[in-house]
Design an enzyme around this catalytic site. Structure first.
Site, PDB file in Angstrom:
ATOM      1  N   LYS A 149       0.870  -1.342  -0.474  1.00 51.26           N
ATOM      2  CA  LYS A 149       0.446  -0.019   0.176  1.00 51.26           C
ATOM      3  C   LYS A 149       0.931   1.187   0.178  1.00 51.26           C
ATOM      4  CE  LYS A 149      -4.049  -2.153   0.317  1.00 51.26           C
ATOM      5  NZ  LYS A 149      -4.770  -2.092  -0.549  1.00 51.26           N
ATOM      6  N   GLU A 196      -2.222   0.197  -8.756  1.00 53.37           N
ATOM      7  CA  GLU A 196      -3.319  -0.001  -8.488  1.00 53.37           C
ATOM      8  C   GLU A 196      -4.542   1.432  -7.592  1.00 53.37           C
ATOM      9  OE1 GLU A 196      -3.990  -3.537  -6.176  1.00 53.37           O
ATOM     10  OE2 GLU A 196      -5.911  -3.067  -5.884  1.00 53.37           O
TER      11      GLU A 196
END
Lengths: 461, 461
Positions: B219, B273
Site C-alpha cells: 500500500k 493500483e
C-alpha cells in the site's frame, strides 16, 4: 447557540403509478417518493428539511442510509455547521466505511445528498434567506470553500474556480434584478409521458403553449412508430419554431441510439436526453458526434462530479442536467456548475419527481447570478405534479420560475402529507392493498429488523 | 421439485480494525464485513449462500437491500431458476423502482450481487459441482445467455462473445488438467498494509518469498517518504526479479498520481493500483500514458460492466481487477471477462476482505479454462485473513490457488461465526463498547424501524 438535538426520517411515497404520471420507456410504474429528513435543534423554530428523490421500492433503504449519515450531526453546534458548510460536508463524507459502498454513488451518496440538503436548508433558514440568496451573498472564496473539488484538478483547479466566480461577482446585482423581473426560464415535461393517450398529449401540448412555454419534452424509446406519431402531434401543436426535446430514459445501446435518433431527426429535436447508460461517457460522445446537430443531454442519473468532469472533457454532451438530490447537495452541485461554466456547457437541471423543482429553482438562479452569468441555451425542467405537498412550493409564471422569497431551500413537506403518505403506515397506504401487504410482510417476517439482527424470513404459505 | 421457501439475512462484521489488517491510505479503520444471505428451499439439504463484502458501517444497509432484492425469489421453483440463470438475473434486475437507486451501482447493485451469488451457489450445489465446473460444463450459448451484455454492443456483440468461447471450447479439458496440477497463480497483499511496522513488513515479505510467492503488493499514498522507505525494504527482500505492485487506494488526483508514481519508478513496480477515483476512465488513461512502462490496474471499485467497457475502449488499464461482489455476481463478471479477452487485457481479480478469495478462485479458474485461455500476466489476489470462518475455505499452495472440489461457490459461513459476529447482537459484539453502544442507540431510538415508519430520533443527552 442552538445545537442539533436529533432528526426525524420519513419514507414518503406517492401513488403516482396509478395515473401513469412519470411513465417512460424505462420507468413504467414510478411511485414518486422522498426519503425525507428533518434536522431538529434545541430552538424549535430552527430546523432543516432535506430529502432525496426515488420512485418507490428502496425508498426505505435510502431512509435507513440517511439515518446512518445523519447520526454524527447530533450534538453539533448549528451555527458552527452553518458557518462552515464545506467542513461539515467533508466531515460527513469522510466516513471511510460508508465510502466503500460507493464511493460517491448509489444509496450512500443519495443519503449524503439528503442530509446535506437539510443542512443547507438549516443554514438558509438561520440566515433568514432563500437558499439562492444565501449563496449569492457568499464571496468567491466562501463558495469555493464549500465546493467539493476532489478528483477534479485535471479539469478545474481551485484558482480557476475562484477566477470564474470573481469575474462575475461585481455584476451579480444586475442579474438578480433581471431574474426578479422575468423569472428563470423553464420547460415542461408534464405533457409528454408515454402512458398518456394521443388526445391527452395534444391537449397538454396546447395547454403548455397557451401557458407561455416555448419548450416541450416528450418521452421516446418504447416504439419507433409511436414516437413518430407522437412527435408529429407535438410538432404540429408547437409549430416549427417551438423547441421540442426528446427523452429516451437510457433504453438504448449506443448503436441503437444513433440509429433511432436519426429516424426522429425530421422533427428537429433540440436534444436527445439519456440516449444510453448514464455511466457511458464515451458512448455519449460517440452518439453526439453521430447525431449532430441534435444535441445530447444527460445528467439526472449522473452519479457524481467525476462523471460530469469526464462528460465535459470528452465533449460528450451539449446540455448538463444535474440533479439536486443525486449529487451530494449544493457542495457537489457547485463543482459541476463551475466545471460547466469553464467548458461552456449550459446547465439545465433535471426536475420533476417530487420536490426537485422546489430545489433546482434555487440552483439555476444562483448559476445565472454567480457562475455562468448567461441564460443562452438554459432552460430548467418543470413538471406540474405534487407541489401541493410543500410548505413553500415553487411558482411558475409565463414559462419561468418566480424567484423564491421564503428563507430556506423550499424543501419542507406539510405535516399532513407525512401522516398520509408515510409508507406503509400512513393513512393513505394503510387503506391500500400494497400498504397492507407490506405491513403484513413486516409484521410476519420481522423484516423491519433484518438489517439489524439475524432475522429469519420465511414465506407465509 | 424444491421451491425457494425463504431466506436468512445476516449483518456479519469482523473487528479487523483492531489489528490494522486492511489499513491503507484511504481505509484506515476497516472492519471487514459481509452482508450475507442464505436462500432456503423446502429440501433442507439444498440451499444457497451468497454475500457482498463491505468494511463495516453500512453493512446493515446492504443487508436491508438484500432482503428487498431477494423477496421475489420466494415461491419460485429452484430447478427452473438454476436452469435459467440469465433469466432470473434479468428478472431481479428489471425492478425499475430499485434501478433508480443506481442504476447498476452502489448499495442496490451490491445487494443484487449478493443475492445472485447465492443463486449461483444454489445452482452449483444442485448440480453437485464446484462453481468453476458448473460454468466449465456449460456450452458457449448457455454461458452467453447467462451474461449481462446490456449496454455493451458497441464493444462486444453477442456473436463476438460466442466466438471467443467457441474458440476455446474444444481445448477446455487440457487447461483443467493444467490447473489441477499447478493451481491458479496468486499473489499476496498480506505483507503490505500501511499500519504495519517496518520490521513486520520485512518479516512478512520474507515469509511470502519463502512460501513461493513471486509477487508482493504494498500500500502507498500516505507519505512519499515512507513509501520510498517501505518499497526499498520490499525490493531488497524479493530481489530485482520479483514482482512488486503498489496500491494507492484512490487517494490521488490525476496530476498528483502521475507525479507521485514517477517518484517511485526506481523500484520498478509492475503496476500502480487505484491511482485515482475508480470512476475516472479518462483519468486512468492519462495516468497510464504518463507512467509507462509501469502498468495501471483498477477494478475493485469498478461499479459495473459499463465502466469496464470504457476502461477497455480508452486503453486506460493494463490489468482488470474485477470484484466478485461489486459486480452483480457471475452474470456481470462474465461480461467483463469476455470484454477483457476481446481487448487483450488480463483479468487479475481483487480479493481479500472476507470471502472474496473463496469466490474469485472459481472466477479465475473459469476465465483460464473457457474465456482467456491464457495465464500470461495473470495473477489473482490472495490475502490470508478470515478463511477460518468458511465451511469450504480456499487453499493456497506454493503461490497458487488449489482447484476447489466441493459443490457450490465456497461462500458458506460457519454457523458459529454467525452467532459470534452478527452485528451488534452476536456474542462477540455484545461484549464490546461498539456493540453495546449500537444496541443502546437502536433500543433508545427505535432506529431499527426508521426506514419503515416515521420514527423520531433524539439525542440521549
Amino acid at each position: 447557540m442552538p445545537k442539533i438535538t436529533g432528526f426525524d426520517v420519513f419514507d414518503v411515497r406517492f401513488p403516482t403509478s396509478l395515473s401513469a404520471d412519470g411513465s417512460d420507456a424505462m420507468n413504467h410504474d414510478a411511485d414518486y417518493s422522498a426519503a425525507y429528513i428533518v434536522l431538529r435543534t434545541d430552538d424549535p423554530a430552527l430546523y432543516g428539511c432535506g430529502f432525496t428523490f426515488t420512485i418507490g421500492r428502496g425508498n426505505d433503504i435510502c431512509a435507513a442510509a440517511i439515518e446512518l449519515r445523519a447520526r454524527p450531526l447530533i450534538g453539533q453546534d448549528a451555527e458552527e455547521i452553518c458557518g462552515d458548510l464545506g467542513g461539515i460536508y467533508r466531515n460527513l463524507k469522510r466516513d471511510s466505511q460508508l465510502r466503500w459502498l460507493g464511493p460517491d454513488k448509489g444509496v450512500e451518496h443519495l443519503a449524503l445528498g439528503a442530509v446535506m440538503n437539510a443542512v443547507w436548508d438549516l443554514a438558509a433558514r438561520q440566515a433568514g434567506k432563500p437558499l439562492w440568496q444565501l449563496l449569492s451573498d457568499m464571496t468567491p472564496e466562501q463558495i469555493v470553500d464549500a465546493t467539493d473539488l476532489s478528483y477534479l484538478s485535471d479539469a478545474l483547479t481551485r484558482e480557476e474556480a475562484l477566477g470564474l466566480l470573481t469575474r462575475l461577482a461585481p455584476t451579480r446585482d444586475q442579474r438578480i434584478r433581471q431574474l426578479t423581473e422575468n423569472g428563470y426560464p423553464c420547460y415542461t415535461t408534464s405533457a409528454g409521458w408515454l402512458g398518456y393517450s394521443d388526445e391527452k398529449l395534444r391537449r397538454l401540448c396546447q395547454e403548455a403553449v397557451d401557458q407561455g412555454y416555448r419548450h416541450i419534452k416528450l418521452k421516446v424509446g418504447a416504439s419507433l412508430e409511436e414516437d413518430i406519431r407522437r412527435l408529429a402531434i407535438a410538432r404540429e401543436v408547437i409549430g416549427p419554431d417551438g423547441n421540442l426535446m426528446i427523452d429516451a430514459n437510457q433504453v438504448w445501446d449506443v448503436p441503437q441510439a444513433i440509429d433511432w435518433v436519426k429516424q426522429l431527426s425530421e422533427f428537429n429535436p433540440m436534444w436527445i436526453e439519456e440516449p444510453t447508460s448514464p455511466d457511458d461517457v464515451l458512448g455519449h460522445a460517440e452518439i453526439r458526434r453521430a447525431v449532430q446537430p441534435i444535441g445530447v443531454a444527460t445528467g439526472e442519473h449522473g452519479m457524481n462530479r467525476v462523471l460530469f468532469k469526464q462528460l465535459f472533457q470528452a465533449a460528450a454532451i451539449d446540455y448538463c442536467q444535474l440533479d439536486a438530490c443525486r449529487l451530494a447537495s449544493v457542495n457537489e452541485v457547485l463543482a459541476v456548475q463551475l466545471m460547466a461554466a469553464k467548458f461552456g456547457i449550459p446547465v439545465c437541471p433535471h426536475a420533476g419527481g417530487v420536490g426537485l423543482c422546489e430545489l433546482v429553482q434555487h440552483l439555476s438562479i444562483f448559476d445565472f447570478i454567480a457562475v455562468s452569468g448567461d441564460l443562452t441555451g438554459r432552460v430548467t425542467e418543470f413538471v406540474d405534479h405534487l407541489h401541493e405537498h410543500f410548505v413553500d412550493p415553487c411558482i411558475v409564471k409565463d414559462g419561468a420560475y418566480v424567484m423564491p422569497a421564503t428563507p430556506g431551500y423550499s424543501a419542507e413537506l406539510k405535516e399532513q402529507t407525512l401522516q398520509e403518505y408515510a409508507f406503509p403506515y400512513g393513512t393513505y397506504w394503510a387503506g391500500t392493498d400494497t400498504g397492507q401487504a407490506e405491513q403484513a410482510w413486516r409484521a410476519g417476517n420481522q423484516a423491519g429488523r433484518v438489517a439489524f439482527a439475524s432475522a429469519r424470513i420465511e414465506t407465509q404459505a
